[in-house]
Scaffold this motif. Sequence first.
Motif, PDB file in Angstrom:
ATOM      1  N   ASP A  64      -3.842 -24.627   2.053  1.00 30.66           N
ATOM      2  CA  ASP A  64      -4.201 -24.909   0.903  1.00 30.66           C
ATOM      3  C   ASP A  64      -3.739 -23.938  -0.072  1.00 30.66           C
ATOM      4  OD1 ASP A  64      -5.915 -25.938  -1.150  1.00 30.66           O
ATOM      5  OD2 ASP A  64      -7.383 -25.019  -0.903  1.00 30.66           O
ATOM      6  N   LYS A  65      -2.822 -24.435  -0.816  1.00 31.64           N
ATOM      7  CA  LYS A  65      -2.580 -23.432  -2.133  1.00 31.64           C
ATOM      8  C   LYS A  65      -3.121 -23.008  -2.871  1.00 31.64           C
ATOM      9  CE  LYS A  65       1.394 -23.727   0.132  1.00 31.64           C
ATOM     10  NZ  LYS A  65       2.042 -22.621   1.262  1.00 31.64           N
ATOM     11  N   LYS A  66      -4.503 -23.753  -3.184  1.00 28.46           N
ATOM     12  CA  LYS A  66      -5.253 -23.043  -4.040  1.00 28.46           C
ATOM     13  C   LYS A  66      -6.061 -21.964  -4.139  1.00 28.46           C
ATOM     14  CE  LYS A  66      -6.623 -28.133  -4.647  1.00 28.46           C
ATOM     15  NZ  LYS A  66      -7.799 -29.142  -4.365  1.00 28.46           N
ATOM     16  N   THR A  67      -6.023 -21.423  -2.856  1.00 37.40           N
ATOM     17  CA  THR A  67      -6.763 -19.976  -2.711  1.00 37.40           C
ATOM     18  C   THR A  67      -5.695 -18.885  -3.206  1.00 37.40           C
ATOM     19  OG1 THR A  67      -5.890 -20.049  -0.526  1.00 37.40           O
ATOM     20  CG2 THR A  67      -8.257 -20.668  -0.774  1.00 37.40           C
ATOM     21  N   PRO A  68      -6.273 -18.053  -3.864  1.00 37.40           N
ATOM     22  CA  PRO A  68      -5.336 -17.073  -4.700  1.00 37.40           C
ATOM     23  C   PRO A  68      -5.002 -16.005  -3.628  1.00 37.40           C
ATOM     24  CG  PRO A  68      -7.524 -16.914  -5.644  1.00 37.40           C
ATOM     25  CD  PRO A  68      -7.587 -18.040  -4.599  1.00 37.40           C
ATOM     26  N   PRO A  69      -3.760 -15.464  -3.861  1.00 37.97           N
ATOM     27  CA  PRO A  69      -3.782 -14.183  -2.762  1.00 37.97           C
ATOM     28  C   PRO A  69      -4.585 -13.241  -3.034  1.00 37.97           C
ATOM     29  CG  PRO A  69      -1.977 -14.445  -4.557  1.00 37.97           C
ATOM     30  CD  PRO A  69      -2.588 -15.678  -4.727  1.00 37.97           C
ATOM     31  N   VAL A  70      -5.233 -12.366  -2.043  1.00 38.02           N
ATOM     32  CA  VAL A  70      -6.021 -11.341  -2.224  1.00 38.02           C
ATOM     33  C   VAL A  70      -5.112 -10.110  -2.863  1.00 38.02           C
ATOM     34  CG1 VAL A  70      -7.296  -9.693  -0.931  1.00 38.02           C
ATOM     35  CG2 VAL A  70      -7.370 -12.059  -0.231  1.00 38.02           C
ATOM     36  N   LYS A  71      -5.379  -9.401  -3.660  1.00 42.28           N
ATOM     37  CA  LYS A  71      -4.962  -8.315  -4.471  1.00 42.28           C
ATOM     38  C   LYS A  71      -5.481  -6.964  -3.469  1.00 42.28           C
ATOM     39  CE  LYS A  71      -2.668 -10.520  -7.625  1.00 42.28           C
ATOM     40  NZ  LYS A  71      -1.530 -10.506  -7.791  1.00 42.28           N
ATOM     41  N   VAL A  72      -4.736  -6.142  -3.219  1.00 43.26           N
ATOM     42  CA  VAL A  72      -5.064  -4.801  -2.610  1.00 43.26           C
ATOM     43  C   VAL A  72      -4.498  -3.566  -3.185  1.00 43.26           C
ATOM     44  CG1 VAL A  72      -4.631  -3.586  -0.313  1.00 43.26           C
ATOM     45  CG2 VAL A  72      -4.710  -6.122  -0.463  1.00 43.26           C
ATOM     46  N   ASP A  73      -5.474  -2.635  -3.482  1.00 39.70           N
ATOM     47  CA  ASP A  73      -5.216  -1.564  -4.117  1.00 39.70           C
ATOM     48  C   ASP A  73      -3.960  -0.664  -3.392  1.00 39.70           C
ATOM     49  OD1 ASP A  73      -5.047   0.931  -5.510  1.00 39.70           O
ATOM     50  OD2 ASP A  73      -7.088   1.364  -4.762  1.00 39.70           O
ATOM     51  N   GLU A  74      -2.898  -0.656  -4.062  1.00 39.75           N
ATOM     52  CA  GLU A  74      -1.714   0.283  -3.603  1.00 39.75           C
ATOM     53  C   GLU A  74      -1.989   1.470  -3.161  1.00 39.75           C
ATOM     54  OE1 GLU A  74      -0.205   0.587  -8.105  1.00 39.75           O
ATOM     55  OE2 GLU A  74      -0.745  -1.176  -6.990  1.00 39.75           O
ATOM     56  N   ASN A  75      -2.937   2.288  -3.567  1.00 43.02           N
ATOM     57  CA  ASN A  75      -3.281   3.652  -3.315  1.00 43.02           C
ATOM     58  C   ASN A  75      -4.039   3.503  -1.880  1.00 43.02           C
ATOM     59  OD1 ASN A  75      -2.305   4.786  -5.703  1.00 43.02           O
ATOM     60  ND2 ASN A  75      -4.411   4.391  -6.693  1.00 43.02           N
ATOM     61  N   ARG A  76      -4.502   2.409  -1.352  1.00 45.33           N
ATOM     62  CA  ARG A  76      -4.889   2.549  -0.062  1.00 45.33           C
ATOM     63  C   ARG A  76      -3.938   1.750   1.175  1.00 45.33           C
ATOM     64  NH1 ARG A  76      -9.639  -1.326  -0.390  1.00 45.33           N
ATOM     65  NH2 ARG A  76      -9.622  -1.071   1.692  1.00 45.33           N
ATOM     66  N   THR A  77      -2.760   1.478   0.567  1.00 41.61           N
ATOM     67  CA  THR A  77      -1.874   0.788   1.439  1.00 41.61           C
ATOM     68  C   THR A  77      -0.666   1.692   1.989  1.00 41.61           C
ATOM     69  OG1 THR A  77      -2.501  -1.310   0.294  1.00 41.61           O
ATOM     70  CG2 THR A  77      -0.309  -1.340   1.760  1.00 41.61           C
ATOM     71  N   MET A  78      -0.551   1.535   3.173  1.00 40.94           N
ATOM     72  CA  MET A  78       0.563   2.282   3.874  1.00 40.94           C
ATOM     73  C   MET A  78       1.423   1.139   4.619  1.00 40.94           C
ATOM     74  SD  MET A  78       0.710   4.833   7.088  1.00 40.94           S
ATOM     75  CE  MET A  78       0.667   6.631   6.231  1.00 40.94           C
ATOM     76  N   THR A  79       2.592   1.381   4.444  1.00 41.74           N
ATOM     77  CA  THR A  79       3.658   0.221   5.099  1.00 41.74           C
ATOM     78  C   THR A  79       4.435   1.073   6.168  1.00 41.74           C
ATOM     79  OG1 THR A  79       3.405  -1.000   2.997  1.00 41.74           O
ATOM     80  CG2 THR A  79       5.317  -1.285   4.897  1.00 41.74           C
ATOM     81  N   VAL A  80       4.306   0.597   7.618  1.00 39.47           N
ATOM     82  CA  VAL A  80       5.082   0.978   8.378  1.00 39.47           C
ATOM     83  C   VAL A  80       6.367   0.236   8.786  1.00 39.47           C
ATOM     84  CG1 VAL A  80       5.104   2.071  10.739  1.00 39.47           C
ATOM     85  CG2 VAL A  80       3.106   2.476   9.338  1.00 39.47           C
ATOM     86  N   LEU A  81       7.630   0.497   8.784  1.00 36.80           N
ATOM     87  CA  LEU A  81       8.797  -0.312   9.063  1.00 36.80           C
ATOM     88  C   LEU A  81       9.237   0.330  10.392  1.00 36.80           C
ATOM     89  CD1 LEU A  81      10.403   0.171   5.613  1.00 36.80           C
ATOM     90  CD2 LEU A  81       8.956  -1.643   6.315  1.00 36.80           C
ATOM     91  N   LEU A  82       9.361  -0.749  11.319  1.00 38.32           N
ATOM     92  CA  LEU A  82       9.840  -0.264  12.706  1.00 38.32           C
ATOM     93  C   LEU A  82      11.166  -0.955  12.609  1.00 38.32           C
ATOM     94  CD1 LEU A  82       6.758  -1.578  14.745  1.00 38.32           C
ATOM     95  CD2 LEU A  82       7.233   0.803  13.949  1.00 38.32           C
ATOM     96  N   GLY A  83      12.169  -0.151  13.184  1.00 40.36           N
ATOM     97  CA  GLY A  83      13.627  -0.229  13.223  1.00 40.36           C
ATOM     98  C   GLY A  83      14.091  -0.023  14.785  1.00 40.36           C
ATOM     99  N   ASP A  84      15.419  -0.173  14.732  1.00 39.75           N
ATOM    100  CA  ASP A  84      16.035  -0.068  16.144  1.00 39.75           C
ATOM    101  C   ASP A  84      16.090   1.346  16.640  1.00 39.75           C
ATOM    102  OD1 ASP A  84      18.024   0.770  14.297  1.00 39.75           O
ATOM    103  OD2 ASP A  84      19.541  -0.470  15.361  1.00 39.75           O
ATOM    104  N   ASN A  85      16.377   1.750  17.739  1.00 40.81           N
ATOM    105  CA  ASN A  85      16.448   2.985  18.399  1.00 40.81           C
ATOM    106  C   ASN A  85      15.182   3.859  17.983  1.00 40.81           C
ATOM    107  OD1 ASN A  85      19.074   2.345  19.437  1.00 40.81           O
ATOM    108  ND2 ASN A  85      20.029   2.974  17.456  1.00 40.81           N
ATOM    109  N   TYR A  91       5.804   4.454   4.045  1.00 40.97           N
ATOM    110  CA  TYR A  91       5.724   4.825   2.732  1.00 40.97           C
ATOM    111  C   TYR A  91       4.275   4.192   2.121  1.00 40.97           C
ATOM    112  CZ  TYR A  91       7.120   0.027   1.740  1.00 40.97           C
ATOM    113  OH  TYR A  91       7.007  -1.183   1.446  1.00 40.97           O
ATOM    114  N   MET A  92       3.789   4.732   1.233  1.00 43.53           N
ATOM    115  CA  MET A  92       2.443   4.608   0.768  1.00 43.53           C
ATOM    116  C   MET A  92       2.515   3.970  -0.573  1.00 43.53           C
ATOM    117  SD  MET A  92      -0.360   5.565   2.393  1.00 43.53           S
ATOM    118  CE  MET A  92      -1.719   5.488   1.284  1.00 43.53           C
ATOM    119  N   GLY A  93       1.836   2.854  -0.779  1.00 45.70           N
ATOM    120  CA  GLY A  93       1.907   2.102  -2.017  1.00 45.70           C
ATOM    121  C   GLY A  93       2.874   0.942  -2.054  1.00 45.70           C
TER     122      GLY A  93
END
Length: 195
Positions: A64-85, A91-93
């Motif tokens: 259902d495309k009617k539900t809007p995406p959830v907005k998240v505070d970027e000050n609370r968000t950490m992104t972890v990127l996993l690469g090779d080797n 990074y935060m935000g």
Amino acid sequence: MAELNTGDGGGGKSGKVRSKKQNSKVDLTAMVDLAFLLITFFMLTTSLSKPQSMDLGLPDKDDDKKTPPVKVDENRTMTVLLGDNNKMTYYMGLLATPKIAPKDISYGKEGIRKELLRQKAEVIKYTGNKDKGLIVIIKPSKKSNYRNLVDILDEMAIADVPTYAIVNDYSPEEKKLIGEGSLTAVPDTAATATP
């Protein structure tokens, strides 16, 4: 019926006349029954090695495309990127305007776990509410291996991160960051911004 023959006991070639002895019969039916009962008992009472699994909650598939995406505070968000080797970058935000610039970090107690605990405390201090804690987005690349994903999930459980998600869509900047590209990550020893 199973039986056991013990010999005929008749006379031989010695010339003496002996009385013919009856063959002894031992009924082994009860022994066979007992053996099957014991085998069945031990098969049912032993426990084989149980598979170890981790609980992973996935959202319902919502077409259902009617539900809007959830907005998240970027000050609370950490992104972890996993690469090779065994390469890991976090990074935060938002990547365009990060609270903490992208940095390479190692696995383990002195690496990502220390940073997760520190950021968790900072987010609780920022929000003033334990229910609104750190949110970690884990992005494994196609070049990362399964062990790296399990290791980062273990770190989430050890650091008791309340909310985390595994996502596999990379922005072009993140692809450059984790792979070969013009963007380079800041070394782990750089100073970080506080909220």
